[in-house]
Each structure stands twice: as C-alpha cells, then as structure tokens.
Design an enzyme around this catalytic site. Sequence first.
Site, PDB file in Angstrom:
ATOM      1  N   ARG A  83       4.026 -38.899  -1.271  1.00  0.00           N
ATOM      2  CA  ARG A  83       4.055 -39.431   0.092  1.00  0.00           C
ATOM      3  C   ARG A  83       2.646 -39.338   0.685  1.00  0.00           C
ATOM      4  O   ARG A  83       1.874 -38.432   0.360  1.00  0.00           O
ATOM      5  CB  ARG A  83       5.028 -38.623   0.952  1.00  0.00           C
ATOM      6  CG  ARG A  83       5.212 -39.229   2.340  1.00  0.00           C
ATOM      7  CD  ARG A  83       5.984 -38.328   3.288  1.00  0.00           C
ATOM      8  NE  ARG A  83       6.047 -38.954   4.605  1.00  0.00           N
ATOM      9  CZ  ARG A  83       6.304 -38.310   5.743  1.00  0.00           C
ATOM     10  NH1 ARG A  83       6.544 -37.001   5.717  1.00  0.00           N
ATOM     11  NH2 ARG A  83       6.321 -38.948   6.890  1.00  0.00           N
ATOM     12  N   HIS A  84       2.319 -40.264   1.569  1.00  0.00           N
ATOM     13  CA  HIS A  84       1.028 -40.223   2.262  1.00  0.00           C
ATOM     14  C   HIS A  84       0.857 -38.906   3.021  1.00  0.00           C
ATOM     15  O   HIS A  84       1.828 -38.177   3.283  1.00  0.00           O
ATOM     16  CB  HIS A  84       0.906 -41.398   3.230  1.00  0.00           C
ATOM     17  CG  HIS A  84       1.988 -41.421   4.281  1.00  0.00           C
ATOM     18  ND1 HIS A  84       2.009 -40.566   5.368  1.00  0.00           N
ATOM     19  CD2 HIS A  84       3.105 -42.181   4.397  1.00  0.00           C
ATOM     20  CE1 HIS A  84       3.075 -40.799   6.105  1.00  0.00           C
ATOM     21  NE2 HIS A  84       3.769 -41.771   5.530  1.00  0.00           N
ATOM     22  N   GLY A  85      -0.365 -38.615   3.426  1.00  0.00           N
ATOM     23  CA  GLY A  85      -0.660 -37.383   4.145  1.00  0.00           C
ATOM     24  C   GLY A  85      -0.361 -37.485   5.636  1.00  0.00           C
ATOM     25  O   GLY A  85       0.213 -38.475   6.118  1.00  0.00           O
TER      26      GLY A  85
END
Length: 461
Positions: A83-85
């Site tokens: 998942r993106h940050g």
Amino acid sequence: MFSVSLPANSLLLAAVSLLLTRRCCSSLSVRDIPHIAAYFGTKTRYEEVKPLLLRDVLSVDRSVLRPPPADSCSPVHLTAVIRHGSRYPTAKNIRRIHKLSELVRRDASRGPEELRSRWEDWYTEDMDGQLVMKGREDLRQLAVRLSILFPSLLSEANVMKRRISFVSSSKHRCVSSVEAFQEGLQQHHELVPEYSHVVDDELMRFFERCRGYVEGVENNRTALLEVEKFKHGEEMEAVRRRMAERLGLPHLSLTPDLVEAAFFLCSYELSIRAIHSPWCFLFDEDDAKVLEYKSDLKQYWKRSHGHVISGLSSCPLFHHVFRTLDKAGRPRRSTDTPPEPASIMVGHAETLLPLLSLLGLYKDQTPPTASNYHSQHGRRFRSSLIVPYAANLLFVLYDCRRGPRLQLLVNESPVRFPGLETEDAPLYRDVRAAYRHLLDGCDFHRECEGRGGGRGPNTEL
C-alpha cells in the site's frame, strides 16, 4: 498499462530530499504518541503495527523467514504487494475538516484552548490524498529493510541491471510511493537514483473494472447497511455526546461525520506533522475503539469478506502473482536465464483487502455487524493492523531440496496459509493445491460481468 522511466537529477537531489524528510517527519518520543494512535483504521501509521520501528526505523528480524532448516532452502523470488505511504486527507475529508474547524471556533465553549483559538486549519483541497514526505520515507525505509532481509534478491546487481519489476496504480500517491521505494533501494546501495515502473490499473485498481462489484457493492446503498446502522447506533451516539460535552457544543450540531473528522485529524496531524494534536484529547480509548469498529465495518462490508464479489474482483492480481511465482519456481538448466528476483507492486488498501480476503485471511467465524460490537473485541479483522499506511503482503518463494516452498508475510510478519497451518513455508505444490479452485477458476470476466457474479452478501459467513 504503460511504462515510465525517469532519471533523477542527481544524488544531491536525493540527499536534500532525505534531509527534508527527516526534518519534516522527525519522530515523537514514545511517551508523546497519542494514546489512541493504534485505532485509526486505514489511517494508522505503520509504526503502530511494528513498534520496534519507533526505536529503529531499519529494525529487521531475520527470524521471520522460516523455511524448514533441514530442507536446504534459499530465497529465489519475492513478490511484494504494498500500500502507498502516509498521505494527505482526500478533498472530501478536507471539506469536513473545514466545517468542523469553523464549528469549533464559532460555538465551542470548552475544550483545549489551543483547539478553540490557536489551531490553524492549514489543509487545502488540492492536497487531495497526495503522498506526504513521511509517506515517501515509509517506502524508502521499507525498501531498505527488505534489502537487508533479502540481500540476494534486492541486491545491488539486480537493482543496477533492472532485473526487478515495479508496478504502480496510476494514482499520484502510488506513483510517488513506487519512486520512493526505488530511492530507498538505490540509496541503500549508494546508486544514482533512477525511476522505472509500469502503471497498470487493471492489476492495481481492479475494483473499478469489476461491474459486479461496482453495481453490487460500490453503488448499492444496501451493501453497507451494517455501517449505516452502527453510524447512527447507540455506541456512536455515546461518542458523539461525549465529544460535544468536552467542547461545550449542542450535541446535535456534531454529526457522526464531523466526529470522525476530528478523530482522523488526530491521525493526520500525527502521520503528517509528527505532533500530538489537540484534537486527540477529545477522545479516550473507548471512543477510539468504537470509531475503529465503524471503520472496520466499512472495510469489511465494502472491500473484504462481507460480499463474495469483493474478493473475486481481485482475480486478475491473484492470477498475476501465481503466474509470476510459477515462472520463478520452474526448474532450470544452469544455462537458462535466472528468474526475476523480485516484483514490487504498489497500490491501495482497496488493492490489498480483496486479495487478502480471496486468500482466506483474517476471516472471523462471526462477521462484524452493527449489533455485535461488544463481542468483537478479539476479532481478527482489524484494519488498523492489516492495512495501515505502507502495509505489505510478501510472497517469498524458496528453492529447496524437496522442491519450491512459499512463505507469506503480512507487514513483515509471518502468516500461515489457511488449511496449511502446520508450516510457515509449505511446499509450493501444496499451496497451489489449496487454491486449485481459484487457479482453475476465478475468471474475472465471468465473475464480474456474468449475471450471478457473486454480487450478493457472503452467505457462508
């Protein structure tokens, strides 16, 4: 699907970026972290799931890799779905923040003075879910930890010769995250930063393309009935009254959405600015557990086990992962080209949750509903622990004497495949046998476009 390859300006640019990131996102001391930090659902920091990182952001536990010692194993491939940050709020949530801030400034008669008169509403709608500096650091640090954990796969030679594939969703926060991951690898090996990735929404945003999901869940008001019931139920009403009393507001002026906006403001201020926001003092731990449960109901019934089609919508990604593993585990002659050592894929919580559900993970015997909150405190399905910012699902393929083995890790911790719970790294052929019904089926067109499509609630729960 398209490919992007961008050379960075220089090592100096990367060094300046890293310096600014550390200055922007310096950590709070452990005692200064809000007491409710572990309950923010999908807006939880990765550090709350991996507390060792609060002391050392590059802390690596090599004992998590658990192929049988007697089977002479070595890792040959890593597929990471990430998942993106950490990110800014979406435009919708920023509008709620503006409304809440205005209400508190105008009408609140109690509560923290800093909140009522000195807190600055600095969020603007153009931020709209973009990655923040802390989010870039989330992915850089993850890249370094995985390089330490898998030195032969994420090696300097493999990075330099572009043997590692990178795939991203088209969303800006994911593209920025996959670039940050590459920065982390290159900085770890002291290489000049260079970005190269493929944008593939068919893999990373499959949920948008599944008509059965869009019509049966996304746009179906009855699909999230449990969420709506809980949102207006007695537990949420009690949280709303307590918050109104703490601020000296008429409780009817605080909608459930504004209560949630205040709760998430505590999370945004923590993950973006590394501060203990005055908004955090409006909630105690019991309040936080209720608000987390409300978030979990949404994720469960919208993206996970609540509706069969949610998991089936991830068929394209499921098949892609296993085709990649099949190819990496195929027997080879010494003269053959070595398999791709790693595949790094960056998407969303909405990417990970359906795939985890399809794999049969985090499925409680009794599903969470609006009416059983008090019996769900020990539930497996907690989005705070499963899909925080920078959440990751790692498939580690080993070459072993008895044949290939596969290990699964979620957020860098071992998780056993359902039905194969006796081993951390079962034989790959046994994993394929366990998922034979999906490998031979799970046809995206049939499931998403067919008349039945598995669109209804999961009656097997």
